[in-house]
Motif scaffolding. Structure first.
Motif, PDB file in Angstrom:
ATOM      1  N   SER A   1       0.770  -1.105   0.190  1.00 39.81           N
ATOM      2  CA  SER A   1       0.520  -0.095   0.122  1.00 39.81           C
ATOM      3  C   SER A   1       0.452   1.214   0.195  1.00 39.81           C
ATOM      4  O   SER A   1       0.686   2.276   0.253  1.00 39.81           O
ATOM      5  N   SER A   2       2.147   0.808  -0.475  1.00 37.02           N
ATOM      6  CA  SER A   2       2.908   2.358  -0.014  1.00 37.02           C
ATOM      7  C   SER A   2       4.244   2.056  -0.909  1.00 37.02           C
ATOM      8  O   SER A   2       4.602   0.624  -0.439  1.00 37.02           O
ATOM      9  N   LEU A   3       4.697   2.574  -0.928  1.00 33.76           N
ATOM     10  CA  LEU A   3       6.242   2.489  -1.147  1.00 33.76           C
ATOM     11  C   LEU A   3       7.016   3.387  -0.579  1.00 33.76           C
ATOM     12  O   LEU A   3       6.825   4.422  -0.234  1.00 33.76           O
ATOM     13  N   HIS A   4       8.584   3.168  -0.453  1.00 29.79           N
ATOM     14  CA  HIS A   4       9.591   4.157   0.254  1.00 29.79           C
ATOM     15  C   HIS A   4      10.819   4.428  -0.897  1.00 29.79           C
ATOM     16  O   HIS A   4      11.264   3.887  -0.587  1.00 29.79           O
ATOM     17  N   PRO A   5      10.497   5.861  -1.332  1.00 28.22           N
ATOM     18  CA  PRO A   5      11.572   6.074  -1.973  1.00 28.22           C
ATOM     19  C   PRO A   5      12.936   5.956  -1.092  1.00 28.22           C
ATOM     20  O   PRO A   5      13.281   7.087  -0.624  1.00 28.22           O
ATOM     21  N   VAL A   6      14.308   5.505  -2.223  1.00 30.52           N
ATOM     22  CA  VAL A   6      15.696   5.279  -1.512  1.00 30.52           C
ATOM     23  C   VAL A   6      15.523   6.982  -2.054  1.00 30.52           C
ATOM     24  O   VAL A   6      16.530   6.916  -3.200  1.00 30.52           O
ATOM     25  N   ASP A   7      15.980   8.408  -1.422  1.00 28.54           N
ATOM     26  CA  ASP A   7      17.148   8.757  -1.270  1.00 28.54           C
ATOM     27  C   ASP A   7      16.326  10.338  -3.539  1.00 28.54           C
ATOM     28  O   ASP A   7      16.822   9.471  -4.152  1.00 28.54           O
ATOM     29  N   GLY A   8      15.155   9.527  -3.185  1.00 28.36           N
ATOM     30  CA  GLY A   8      14.138   9.781  -4.056  1.00 28.36           C
ATOM     31  C   GLY A   8      13.541  11.550  -3.970  1.00 28.36           C
ATOM     32  O   GLY A   8      13.800  12.119  -3.142  1.00 28.36           O
ATOM     33  N   PHE A   9      12.487  11.378  -5.006  1.00 23.74           N
ATOM     34  CA  PHE A   9      12.546  12.796  -4.755  1.00 23.74           C
ATOM     35  C   PHE A   9      11.319  12.949  -4.204  1.00 23.74           C
ATOM     36  O   PHE A   9      10.783  13.756  -2.897  1.00 23.74           O
ATOM     37  N   TRP A  10      10.399  12.000  -4.455  1.00 21.76           N
ATOM     38  CA  TRP A  10       9.132  11.971  -2.399  1.00 21.76           C
ATOM     39  C   TRP A  10       9.074  11.317  -1.313  1.00 21.76           C
ATOM     40  O   TRP A  10      10.845  10.472  -1.529  1.00 21.76           O
ATOM     41  N   ASP A  11       9.222  11.558  -0.330  1.00 21.96           N
ATOM     42  CA  ASP A  11       9.569  11.242   0.666  1.00 21.96           C
ATOM     43  C   ASP A  11       9.030   9.920   1.424  1.00 21.96           C
ATOM     44  O   ASP A  11       9.022   9.523   2.633  1.00 21.96           O
ATOM     45  N   ASP A  12       7.358  10.403   1.030  1.00 19.98           N
ATOM     46  CA  ASP A  12       6.696   9.374   0.994  1.00 19.98           C
ATOM     47  C   ASP A  12       5.089   9.317   0.048  1.00 19.98           C
ATOM     48  O   ASP A  12       5.290  10.561  -0.491  1.00 19.98           O
ATOM     49  N   VAL A  13       4.884   7.307   0.267  1.00 15.74           N
ATOM     50  CA  VAL A  13       3.783   7.212  -0.662  1.00 15.74           C
ATOM     51  C   VAL A  13       3.330   6.445  -0.043  1.00 15.74           C
ATOM     52  O   VAL A  13       3.930   5.395  -0.382  1.00 15.74           O
ATOM     53  N   ALA A  14       1.914   6.273  -0.399  1.00 15.85           N
ATOM     54  CA  ALA A  14       1.049   5.304   0.086  1.00 15.85           C
ATOM     55  C   ALA A  14      -0.398   5.994  -0.079  1.00 15.85           C
ATOM     56  O   ALA A  14      -0.924   7.223  -0.395  1.00 15.85           O
ATOM     57  N   LEU A  15      -0.862   4.679  -0.536  1.00 19.39           N
ATOM     58  CA  LEU A  15      -3.015   4.975  -0.640  1.00 19.39           C
ATOM     59  C   LEU A  15      -3.169   5.376   0.650  1.00 19.39           C
ATOM     60  O   LEU A  15      -2.685   5.380   1.472  1.00 19.39           O
ATOM     61  N   ASP A  16      -4.187   6.444   0.462  1.00 17.67           N
ATOM     62  CA  ASP A  16      -5.132   6.770   1.271  1.00 17.67           C
ATOM     63  C   ASP A  16      -5.071   5.690   2.700  1.00 17.67           C
ATOM     64  O   ASP A  16      -5.274   4.895   1.927  1.00 17.67           O
ATOM     65  N   PHE A  17      -5.872   6.898   3.803  1.00 16.64           N
ATOM     66  CA  PHE A  17      -6.162   6.488   5.131  1.00 16.64           C
ATOM     67  C   PHE A  17      -7.153   5.678   4.375  1.00 16.64           C
ATOM     68  O   PHE A  17      -8.267   6.361   4.345  1.00 16.64           O
ATOM     69  N   PRO A  18      -7.208   4.066   5.243  1.00 20.42           N
ATOM     70  CA  PRO A  18      -8.934   3.383   5.243  1.00 20.42           C
ATOM     71  C   PRO A  18      -9.974   4.101   6.434  1.00 20.42           C
ATOM     72  O   PRO A  18      -9.163   3.134   7.709  1.00 20.42           O
TER      73      PRO A  18
END
Length: 636
Positions: A459-476
């Motif tokens: 449900s989420s991605l952790h970009p390693v030293d990428g542009f975005w800090d956090d990427v996740a589907l919305d709260f349920p």
């Protein structure tokens, strides 16, 4: 299942929305593209900044109303101040709020989308959640209770604790983007998998993999501070070192290994590992401290957020679908019920349509005037004797107005307060200028489906030293007509966040100033490219197609975002003082100062507490509930 904020922090439209163009005039939350603090919001303030005396000698149209209280700022702190004043004035009062933005709520706003399926989805555009409410002051708890925010509702069904497990979305994905790591690679790691095993699948060089495997070994007895024997002495060293310095000196991490945790601290402390103290990184639960026997409780040198991380016991579930815009709506329902008809209960707060035209009706006890930028303030006479305060502001049409009030609450940014008048001593203006807001971006993406996420099992991605800090589907969250989807064929919102600071080890305030400049130079195309590229690289192999799956994007830029929190190693006065915020927030004459800047604490309850303190100054005979007098939760 225990849910923490860390689980979420780490863990123009591409297609026209049906009916959105017609509805946008009535509901600004439907706007896509670049939103947040827009050029229109800032135009007058920036003109005033560049030419401070621009309106000093111009004749102003005097408004007919003369409210008991004039509030500058219609965010959570300004609205809370109005609520406290009404509740404790001891008589019927008239109030008026002025705000430069085109929407009420400050950073606490919502984004609304209408999918091709016809379903309406609501997401948070700024202020996210009520974090650790068991630590809130009596004042914050009393206000939330008074405006009908039922915290127990989140714990007892509104937040769907089982949604991720039920849909097989509890995996972990680490993404190494092509722009920073060569060929793009997404690494999926299983629960209980040894770090050395999944690190072998990353593009890291062997030396970096070896250093990280040792660092991530929870059973490691390596002592990164040899010879430093007591717990207090270790904490003192960790407060002086940044986390990057700690990893390099204590664990022998090279530059590539340091990239692994470069952005891990930004969402909490507003800077990366190059500028966050190792002591705060420990509070966040980052690795490297296994053998140091630091205990569980925070140390006095931890930042306010660091203390909260260690003291908080609540699940991170106190979240409206629109974030703390739900708190804004609860305040509006109490203060201006005619502007939010049908907003009964917690569900009604989510579903009711806000009638913007009812916010600023002459003759009602409270008015909220948007697109009204304050450019001057003066007492009509010596501040200690004056009976009125005059505030000058520029309206949406560019006309200069003056409004006179019996008392004024400044719930705006400290750096604005420093420039409003010449009645303040130089030391207080310097203290006001100490607050440098942390710039950030919150983007919401309307996806027509989440089949690729289900196929990937995350449900989420952790970009390693990428542009975005956090990427996740919305709260349920289940409130009103908002529901988490039960089929991967249904639409869903994706949230992406970024604190915009350059890194490099510069002091935190300097990084915020540089980040704000960079953020304002990025157009929508830059964000769109970063979103589509990331999702294509990470989820393309699982069936994601941006042309088919992405319906709309809203990017909320907050160049003046979080209030700055005092932290080591940059603020040697922390926590013993004197604290700049305590000097900066001193009221004078008939004026008091609120806003989260006044507490140097970037949380909704901090904004509420500062409103309570400021109203107590304005109403010295009143007896408001106790507020938190020091940045962050009490050590206890």
């Amino acid at each position: 299942m225990t849910i923490t904020r860390r689980d979420f922090v780490h863990g123009a439209a591409l297609a026209a929305l049906p009916g959105a163009a017609a509805a946008q005039d009535a509901d600004p939350s439907l706007a896509t593209g670049l939103q947040g603090q827009t050029e229109a919001d800032n135009a007058v303030a920036h003109a005033w900044r560049d030419r401070p005396g621009r309106w000093d000698d111009q004749a102003a149209e005097l408004d007919a109303d003369e409210p008991d209280l004039l509030v500058v700022g219609a965010g959570i702190s300004g609205l809370a101040g109005a609520w406290w004043f009404r509740e404790h004035a001891g008589r019927p009062v008239t109030m008026r709020l002025l705000d430069a933005a085109g929407e009420v709520g400050g950073h606490a706003r919502r984004n609304t989308f209408i999918s091709r399926s016809g379903r309406t989805l609501i997401g948070y555009a700024g202020s996210q959640s009520l974090d650790s409410p068991s630590l809130f002051s009596p004042a914050s708890k009393a206000l939330l209770r008074g405006v009908g925010v039922d915290l127990a509702r989140f714990e007892q069904g509104a937040f769907d604790h089982d949604w991720h497990r039920r849909h097989g979305l509890d995996g972990h994905a680490l993404h190494f983007g092509a722009a920073g790591w060569g060929p793009a690679r997404t690494v999926f790691r299983g629960d209980g998998e040894a770090p050395s095993d999944w690190l072998a699948r990353t593009p890291l060089r062997p030396q970096a993999r070896q250093a990280l495997a040792r660092l991530l070994d929870e059973g490691s007895r390596h002592d990164p501070l040899p010879g430093v024997r007591t717990r207090a002495a270790r904490a003192a060293v960790l407060a002086r070192w940044t986390y990057a310095e700690f990893l390099r000196r204590g664990w022998g991490a090279d530059d590539e290994a340091l990239r692994w945790h470069r952005g891990a601290t930004r969402g909490y402390f507003g800077v990366g590992s190059d500028a966050t103290s190792a002591l705060d990184a420990w509070a966040l639960g980052l690795p490297g401290f296994q053998a140091l026997d630091l205990g569980e409780r925070p140390f006095t040198a931890n930042s306010p957020s660091g203390r909260q991380l260690r003291l908080g016991q609540d699940d991170y579930v106190h979240h409206f679908p629109d974030g703390n815009a739900g708190v804004v709506r609860a305040l509006l329902r109490s203060l201006l019920p005619q502007a939010l008809p049908g907003a009964e209960g917690m569900d009604g707060l989510v579903d009711a349509a806000l009638r913007h035209a009812r916010l600023d009706e002459p003759g009602q006890p409270l008015r909220i005037s948007l697109r009204s930028t304050v450019v001057g303030l003066r007492h009509l006479g010596p501040p200690e004797w004056a009976e009125r305060v005059e505030v000058r502001y520029v309206d949406a049409a560019g006309r200069l107005h003056a409004v006179r009030a019996r008392q004024v609450l400044l719930a705006c940014w400290h750096r604005v307060v420093a420039r409003l008048c010449d009645e303040l001593p130089a030391a207080q203006r310097r203290a006001l200028d100490d607050q440098v807001k942390v710039p950030l971006v919150y983007a919401n993406v309307l996806l027509s489906n989440w089949r690729a996420w289900k196929a990937a099992g995350v449900s989420s991605l952790h970009p390693v030293d990428g542009f975005w800090d956090d990427v996740a589907l919305d709260f349920p969250v289940r409130l009103g007509r908002q529901r988490p989807p039960e089929s991967a064929d249904e639409p869903i919102l994706l949230h992406l966040g970024k604190v915009v600071v350059p890194g490099g080890g510069a002091p935190a305030r300097e990084q915020s100033a540089a980040g704000r400049k960079a953020l304002l130079e990025w157009d929508f195309g830059r964000f769109e490219h970063e979103i589509v590229t990331l999702l294509g690289e990470a989820l393309g192999p699982h069936g994601f197609d941006a042309t088919r799956d992405v319906e709309a994007i809203t990017v909320n830029r907050w160049p003046h975002g979080y209030a700055y929190e005092y932290m080591r190693p940059w603020d040697p006065f922390w926590p013993s003082g004197p604290l700049p915020c305590e000097i900066a927030r001193r009221g004078w004459g008939r004026v008091a100062i609120a806003n989260s800047d006044a507490g140097a604490y970037a949380y909704a309850n901090g904004a509420i507490d500062q409103a309570a303190r400021a109203v107590q100054e304005l109403l010295p005979r009143a007896r408001l509930p106790a507020w938190q007098r020091f940045p962050g939760p009490a050590m206890g």
